[in-house]
Scaffold this active site. Sequence first.
Site, PDB file in Angstrom:
ATOM      1  N   GLY A  54      -2.405  15.393 -33.598  1.00 52.71           N
ATOM      2  CA  GLY A  54      -1.913  14.094 -34.051  1.00 52.71           C
ATOM      3  C   GLY A  54      -1.516  14.170 -35.520  1.00 52.71           C
ATOM      4  O   GLY A  54      -1.150  15.231 -36.028  1.00 52.71           O
ATOM      5  N   SER A  55      -1.682  13.036 -36.207  1.00 52.50           N
ATOM      6  CA  SER A  55      -1.100  12.892 -37.539  1.00 52.50           C
ATOM      7  C   SER A  55      -1.658  13.839 -38.599  1.00 52.50           C
ATOM      8  O   SER A  55      -1.004  14.071 -39.612  1.00 52.50           O
ATOM      9  CB  SER A  55      -1.274  11.465 -38.032  1.00 52.50           C
ATOM     10  OG  SER A  55      -0.734  10.589 -37.080  1.00 52.50           O
TER      11      SER A  55
END
Lengths: 650, 365
Positions: A293-294
Amino acid sequence: MKVSNVTVRRRLFIILLIAIAAFIGLIVRLSYVQLVKGTELSERAEDSWRRNIPYVAKRGEIWDRNGVRLAYNISTPTVWAIPVQVKDKDTTAKTLAPLLSMTENEILEKISKKQMIIQLGPGGRKMTTEQAAEIRALNLPGIVVAEDNKRYYPYDELAAHVLGFTGIDNQGLTGLELTHNDKLTGTGGMVSFLSDAAGRQMPNSSDTYIEPQEGLTLQLTIDQQVQTVMERELDQAMTSLNADAIIAIAMDPNTGEVLGMASRPTFSPSRYQEVDAQVYNRNLPIWMTYEPGSTFKIITLAAALEENKVDLKNERFYDSGAVEIGGARLRCWKKGGHGSQTFLQVVENSCNPGFVELGNRLGKTTLFEYIRNFGFGAKTGIDIGGEENGILFKLSQVGPVELATTAFGQGVSVTPIQQITAVSAAINGGKLYKPYVAKAWINRESGEVVQRNEPTVVREVISEETSKQVREALESVVALGTGRNAFIDGYRVGGKTGTAQKVVNGRYSTSEHIVSFIGFAPADDPQIVVYVAVDNPEGIQFGGVVAAPIVRNILEDSLQILEVPKREKQIDRLYRYGETPVVTVPNLVGKTVVEIYEDLNMNFNLTSAGTGNTVIKQAPAAGERVERGSTIRIYLGDESDLPEGAGHQH
Amino acid sequence: MVKARSAPDIWLLISILLILGIGLMMVYSASAVKAFHEFGDKFYFLKRQAIFAGLGLFMMMLLSRVNYTIWKKWAPTLLIVCFGLLLVVLIPGIGVVRGGARSWLGIGSFGIQPSEFMKLAMIIFLAKWLSIEQQKITQFTKGLLPPLGLVFLAFGLIMLQPDLGTGAVMVGASMILIFTAGARMAHLGGLALLGVAGFVGLIIAAPYRLKRITYFLDPWADPLGGGYQIIQSLFAIGPGGLVGLGLGASRQKFSYLPEPQTDFIFSILAEELGFIGGTTLILLFLIVVWRGVRTAIAAPDTFGSLMAIGITSIIGVQVLINIGVVIGMMPVTGITLPLVSYGGSSLTLLLTALGILLNISRYSR
């Protein structure tokens, strides 16, 4: 033919010659056995007369970086029998049975075996010293109490996965106990004596005692206090989040030394049989692979800065909420997009289309080169067994869509240790270190350091200047952006959130997420990096209250433990609503689950009902004033279930 | 026929006495530990051995003065008595089993082995037969077959006990005697082939013999089973080195070698007295063989020659087999070392036979 006396005499002479030859043959063979083979036969003969009573060597201890003992041995003597020396087998069995908690028959069977020496297990193995003294005092012929010991972990579950545990024969079974079994084991000693065939000591021979050699003591990079803080935080988080798993790693970014590593579910090394084998065999921080993810955007950011593809402060980007790539619509996690923003705000907001833009500017060859240079797709080489590789797209398979998703952390599979190692490189001035936990090998008796492991630079990935920009950008993420709940007053904390949908049965799950945060401090000269990932927290919670506070708590205590001085120049935190005692209920209708995790770091508890990725209803309604920390009930459904006119406003 | 009477062969006599002395010494040294553990008297075996040695020496001195031709007359009687004893010993309840073979006739705590007596009786009878019928020896059926038949009948009875060692010594000595008498090489060659075939047959009949044969080649293949005795013997002999560990200093006699005072006494001797001691004993035996053969060559008649070589062969073959076994040159057979090993009736009998040999030496031409 007449037999003459000549024939008889000739034949007698032949017999004499043959006899002489045969007797010389005996002498030749005798000389071979005694003069040529003598020494070798002597040694073998001595071996055959020698009887050894083994003395188990103490296993080397395991210490933390400051010499706190994390694993050591306690004396647990073991009873041996030398069957031929046992005079009255029945009485011996009867006497020992209650002391060893074994039946008379079991003991009788063992002391009747045609064996030189035999352990009286299981009852006679690993006894207390009191039991041993009692048996020694009996002075039974043929019954010997020999030194033996058992592994003891004074902090029980602390760093259980890292340390591992040992089996009944003190052999390492998992973790460092297994990886470094050879060095920890030491060399066994013994009492040996020459015996006759009946096992009695041979007259005119003496005992020799060979002292057991204790194994080397292993000093770790782990800090017992930091580890304790991490274990405490994970325990609390498990209680409040009821997650499938939680992973935490703390690392010194300037050396690659692991300061702490913990995960849940965990186990007690002394009672490992009580949990499923998967629990102790899988050291999740190095074994688990998932989409980052981020947090992965840090890599894209570092690459773009190093390649001079972006000016964070002076260049602007417009996020309409989605970006068209190769015919596919990639949406920002925030419905409606972030609008016009500087690239620094793109980082603060963790804006997906902004990172797609950075990925496109880099191009697939350059981006993937950086990803590999940061250590993804290959084992970090940490000195604990059971590490996984992670998976990257093959460069030939990367099209525009794969390039775009990779740029914001989807479609790649990484391990927690890869992430923290890569981020350490991004913020420490650009050097990728090989992570390690074994700091030194020490001879405990002499105090001498036998071997010291130094930090290993794998490669230099980015420049010091780029690294500085990354640190500053990540500091403003915490101060001004999505990482607000990791803010510690007085320390300059940098960090990044991450939310990834779990892949369940080959498909992205709408309800299961891995929520993570990576943070470091102080941002001007990072001393510690902490990564926490929560696998599938129960219900849905604001992202900021899942992983970031855990990282903050760990950082806050660890900075004091490590005696890192407070900083003065700090980006002041941007205070928002929701942080005053009486607060207004925010409008959650229309928000996606990812948005809740990434952006809405408010002090509300959530309870959720229904399934789907979008909030379709909430109670109390938006705009109501409630006390800080109240619970908001949300109902989940599909986007199509949204009531007319709801959501979309930002 | 018999003219000059001189003194008995002095080399032979001295060698016998030296070997006997060494034997008594070694019986004590090898058996003291075992004797003490089992009988509480470390002189137990020595005392008994000394009694038989005394008895044997008396018989030897007596018979060295009795003209050997007297045995021509007694030969058939002795043979028939021995055949009778070999049959009696096979009857359970009368014959006593020791070491897996029903070889003993017990008289009180002493026992005799009929097969030992048969060795001597067979030699005396063959010497008589072949000296009378010597000219027929080149004929297979009339000359060779009757004595052979007799030998193998006795061998068969001995193998029923079974006692391969004693049987082999008897057959070996008998064949040397027949060879000396002038049997044709072609016949003997054929017999040798037959012997090999018979040997194979015996192995098939009792497979343990095959194991015994293979174990000596690689005793470490089964160190606790078939190879055990050879290994323990080598563990005694090897460490002896050049000069040995010193009299009484054997370690292998501490129960590792079963019966260290009988079949494996040479191992203990080699361990305690080393290569020098072992070679000395072998050379003493060689002197006995040399003087025995010389006595046979110089004997005044064929009967004397054949008796002399027969008695010499009994000793020579038995020495070769016993020492060959303990130093790992041939399979374990279970045979004592003449004049040295502990064993009452056998020792007395050997000394008696040597008395006859000494007597023959007095008539040397």
